[in-house]
Design a protein around this motif. Structure first.
Motif, PDB file in Angstrom:
ATOM      1  N   TRP A 288      -2.890  -4.584   7.427  1.00  0.00           N
ATOM      2  CA  TRP A 288      -2.071  -5.382   6.515  1.00  0.00           C
ATOM      3  C   TRP A 288      -2.865  -6.340   5.637  1.00  0.00           C
ATOM      4  O   TRP A 288      -2.448  -6.672   4.537  1.00  0.00           O
ATOM      5  CB  TRP A 288      -1.015  -6.154   7.299  1.00  0.00           C
ATOM      6  N   ASN A 289      -4.038  -6.788   6.101  1.00  0.00           N
ATOM      7  CA  ASN A 289      -4.821  -7.767   5.327  1.00  0.00           C
ATOM      8  C   ASN A 289      -6.082  -7.155   4.731  1.00  0.00           C
ATOM      9  O   ASN A 289      -7.087  -7.846   4.554  1.00  0.00           O
ATOM     10  CB  ASN A 289      -5.175  -8.961   6.204  1.00  0.00           C
ATOM     11  N   ASP A 290      -6.021  -5.887   4.381  1.00  0.00           N
ATOM     12  CA  ASP A 290      -7.196  -5.193   3.828  1.00  0.00           C
ATOM     13  C   ASP A 290      -7.391  -5.574   2.363  1.00  0.00           C
ATOM     14  O   ASP A 290      -7.095  -4.806   1.444  1.00  0.00           O
ATOM     15  CB  ASP A 290      -7.023  -3.682   3.987  1.00  0.00           C
ATOM     16  N   THR A 291      -7.907  -6.760   2.170  1.00  0.00           N
ATOM     17  CA  THR A 291      -8.130  -7.271   0.806  1.00  0.00           C
ATOM     18  C   THR A 291      -9.187  -6.460   0.070  1.00  0.00           C
ATOM     19  O   THR A 291      -9.105  -6.293  -1.154  1.00  0.00           O
ATOM     20  CB  THR A 291      -8.519  -8.757   0.859  1.00  0.00           C
TER      21      THR A 291
ATOM     22  N   SER B 142      -1.985 -11.076   2.067  1.00  0.00           N
ATOM     23  CA  SER B 142      -3.257 -11.783   1.952  1.00  0.00           C
ATOM     24  C   SER B 142      -3.222 -13.162   2.585  1.00  0.00           C
ATOM     25  O   SER B 142      -4.264 -13.817   2.702  1.00  0.00           O
ATOM     26  CB  SER B 142      -3.648 -11.913   0.475  1.00  0.00           C
TER      27      SER B 142
ATOM     28  N   TYR C 172       0.744  -5.210   1.945  1.00  0.00           N
ATOM     29  CA  TYR C 172      -0.559  -5.873   1.829  1.00  0.00           C
ATOM     30  C   TYR C 172      -0.281  -7.361   1.829  1.00  0.00           C
ATOM     31  O   TYR C 172       0.366  -7.881   0.910  1.00  0.00           O
ATOM     32  CB  TYR C 172      -1.292  -5.457   0.557  1.00  0.00           C
TER      33      TYR C 172
ATOM     34  N   VAL D 223      -2.261   0.616  -4.659  1.00  0.00           N
ATOM     35  CA  VAL D 223      -1.942  -0.764  -4.292  1.00  0.00           C
ATOM     36  C   VAL D 223      -1.134  -1.337  -5.452  1.00  0.00           C
ATOM     37  O   VAL D 223      -1.573  -1.281  -6.603  1.00  0.00           O
ATOM     38  CB  VAL D 223      -3.196  -1.600  -4.023  1.00  0.00           C
TER      39      VAL D 223
ATOM     40  N   PHE E  35       0.860  -1.170   0.000  1.00  0.00           N
ATOM     41  CA  PHE E  35       0.000   0.000   0.000  1.00  0.00           C
ATOM     42  C   PHE E  35       0.906   1.233   0.000  1.00  0.00           C
ATOM     43  O   PHE E  35       1.916   1.269   0.707  1.00  0.00           O
ATOM     44  CB  PHE E  35      -0.874   0.053   1.257  1.00  0.00           C
TER      45      PHE E  35
ATOM     46  N   ALA F 203      -7.457  -3.527  -1.521  1.00  0.00           N
ATOM     47  CA  ALA F 203      -6.601  -3.983  -2.618  1.00  0.00           C
ATOM     48  C   ALA F 203      -7.440  -4.367  -3.837  1.00  0.00           C
ATOM     49  O   ALA F 203      -7.136  -3.963  -4.970  1.00  0.00           O
ATOM     50  CB  ALA F 203      -5.749  -5.161  -2.162  1.00  0.00           C
TER      51      ALA F 203
END
Length: 560
Positions: free
Chosen positions: A320-323, A289, A287, A260, A233, A326
């Motif tokens: 960190w895991n903001d899918t 996943s 980022y 992203v 990010f 993204a």
């Protein structure tokens, strides 16, 4: 020399001369060697080009010929890949180790020579051997023939490369070798960087890139993700971006406050310096996943209106895991329709379904510390874990019709269809090594479904194709379903890329025209996954005319 070969060389020379009209020959020299650099209060020996990190920026115009003399003064085998360059009739210059060439041995050199045709925007170059890409990289900027007047957007006041990287305190070649010996992923990096500097959020670090801007001016940021193993990010506090190009392909303008970007990808974004005159942080963070161990740190740089100030406002970064963030960015981009640009081919000649992901394989003879009971962590496409040849590059073997180097039986689809994205699957994780390629006829239209799997873990994989751009027709989560996916296909103005971030637990559909004879690898651009086998290769046959036939290798071509 045979008459047919003489005729071919003459025809190619005439074609090349025609292309060179109104174009320039741009010459550069890369001295690649070791140097000591201090980061995070520690001296580290790295491999770099011309003593710089990042390496030198190469500027060309569309239609130019680029000639780069690479002199390997390092102790390591080396190749340079010109990421995203089509390499039309110059596959020998593409650069992936043992795919299109043998490496440049220490003390030797090689001249990469190729024409830059039909491309404008931000690309980059990097090493394509081991983990050397961590410090051997730099921008490759392609401007229109008429310069900035040819941009399909307002002319910026200035253009600024922003290169996001990754830093290890330890020698990266040793990091890679240790992982190989044990058969596990390599140790995570110690920091991320912006233009080679970690920023001020790390212990014992004050190295920070600074960009001074003038209020009211517009800047073109040429953003490159040169990190090895992390999607990122990227934000600037109190500023937004207008994305105008990705992977050297123009887009319809897209306004966002966050970029992203996956390893290998580039984003061109206009930034209007319209905030209150002050100091603002740029920041990049991972980022991630999957649920594995990763570098959960943040690198910073400064955008400043007033150089008398030292500290400023931090942007609020996603978790960190903001899918969702993204995926929203990756799917919101569309291609800019311009007269003369390629359009989506509607008739497909070859359909492929490639299921890919991580698994296990038997320990190899050189993996001396590998747990033979468990096996080595591996990766595969259609259950083939790609293995590089050792004695001859694939392109040499193809050109000379050598036997025993590879086979042309890479499967068009997996043997077994199952619930690819379920982490409760009973499918065995074991895969087999092989050097298998997919043979394509010249000008064949290829559609590939890239299906992510979850046998060991679910992860977003950036898949990069050498030698071509492709249209991204659709992407989503879950198992690919033809009927549902077809309703999502964008056949009018899809985004055009050379690297697609395939959603974690999902799929993407790409389509391209095989109009470039040679050998072209398609692989995950998370560098740890390439030696594990997450790759396959396309063998594109020659076309029917002299200007569609791959010429012989150059005289200084490296030998194994």
């Amino acid at each position: 020399m045979a008459p047919l070969q003489s005729l071919f060389i003459l025809s190619f020379a005439l074609l090349f001369a025609t292309q060179m009209t109104d174009a320039k020959i741009v010459k550069r020299t890369f001295h690649v060697g070791n140097m000591t650099i201090n980061r995070l209060c520690q001296d580290t020996v790295i491999t770099a080009v011309n003593g710089k990190l990042p390496g030198p920026t190469i500027n060309v115009h569309e239609g130019d010929t680029l000639v780069v003399h690479v002199i390997n003064e390092s102790p390591y085998n080396l190749t340079i890949h010109w990421h995203g360059i089509f390499q039309k009739l110059s596959a020998w210059a593409d650069g992936p180790n043992m795919i299109t060439q043998c490496p440049i041995r220490p003390g030797n050199s090689y001249v990469y020579k190729f024409n830059v045709t039909g491309q404008e925007g931000t690309l980059w170059w990097h090493a394509h051997v081991s983990y050397l890409r961590a410090t051997v990289y730099g921008p490759l900027i392609i401007r229109p023939k008429q310069g900035s007047k040819g941009y399909p957007y307002p002319k910026p006041y200035k253009e600024v490369p922003i290169i996001l990287g990754e830093w290890w305190n330890n020698n990266v070649v040793d990091v890679d070798k240790q992982a190989r010996l044990v058969g596990v992923p390599p140790n995570i990096s110690d920091a991320f960087t912006i233009n080679g500097k970690p920023g001020d959020l790390y212990d014992c670090s004050k190295d920070m890139y600074r960009l001074t801007v003038e209020s009211g001016k517009t800047y073109l940021l040429r953003i490159i993700n040169a990190a090895l193993d992390n999607q990122l990010f990227f934000k600037i506090a109190s500023h937004s971006f207008m994305v105008v190009a990705i992977d050297a392909s123009y887009t319809n303008p897209y306004t966002t406050d966050i970029i992203v970007i996956a390893p290998g990808q580039t984003v061109d974004a206009l930034l209007n310096a319209n905030a209150a005159p002050s100091v603002y942080y740029m920041a990049a963070s991972a980022y991630q996943s999957s649920i594995g161990v990763f570098n959960n740190s943040t690198t910073t740089a400064i955008l400043q209106y007033d150089t008398s100030l030292s500290h400023g406002m931090m942007p609020v970064m996603p978790v960190w895991n903001d899918t969702d963030t993204a995926h929203r960015f990756y799917t919101s981009l569309t291609g800019l329709i311009r007269l003369g640009n390629p359009t989506v081919p509607l008739q497909v000649n070859s359909h492929m379904f490639i299921a890919f992901g991580l698994g296990l394989t038997a320990c190899q003879p050189d993996q001396l510390l590998c747990n033979k009971t468990r096996g080595a962590v591996a990766a595969s496409m259609n259950n083939v874990s790609f293995q590089l040849p050792t004695d001859m590059s694939l392109l040499e073997a193809h050109y000379s019709s050598a036997n025993g180097v590879y086979t042309t039986d890479f499967p068009d689809k997996p043997k077994l269809f199952y619930d690819f994205t379920s982490n409760k699957t009973s499918v065995a994780p074991f895969t087999k090594k092989g050097t298998k390629v997919k043979k394509l006829k010249y000008n064949e239209v290829v559609e590939v479904v890239l299906q992510n799997t979850a046998i060991l873990e679910t992860e977003n994989h950036p898949i990069h194709l050498h030698g071509f751009n492709f249209f991204i027709l659709a992407q989503d989560f879950g198992n690919y379903d033809y009927a549902k996916a077809r309703e999502m296909y964008n056949l009018v103005n899809p985004q055009v890329r050379n690297t697609v971030a395939v959603p974690a637990g999902g799929w993407a559909v790409i389509r391209f025209v095989a109009n470039n004879p040679g050998i072209w690898i398609m692989h995950c651009h998370l560098d740890m996954h390439l030696p594990m086998g997450l790759a396959t290769v396309f063998q594109v046959e020659n076309g029917p005319t002299p200007d569609t036939i791959l010429p012989p290798q150059p005289s200084d071509f490296p030998i194994c």
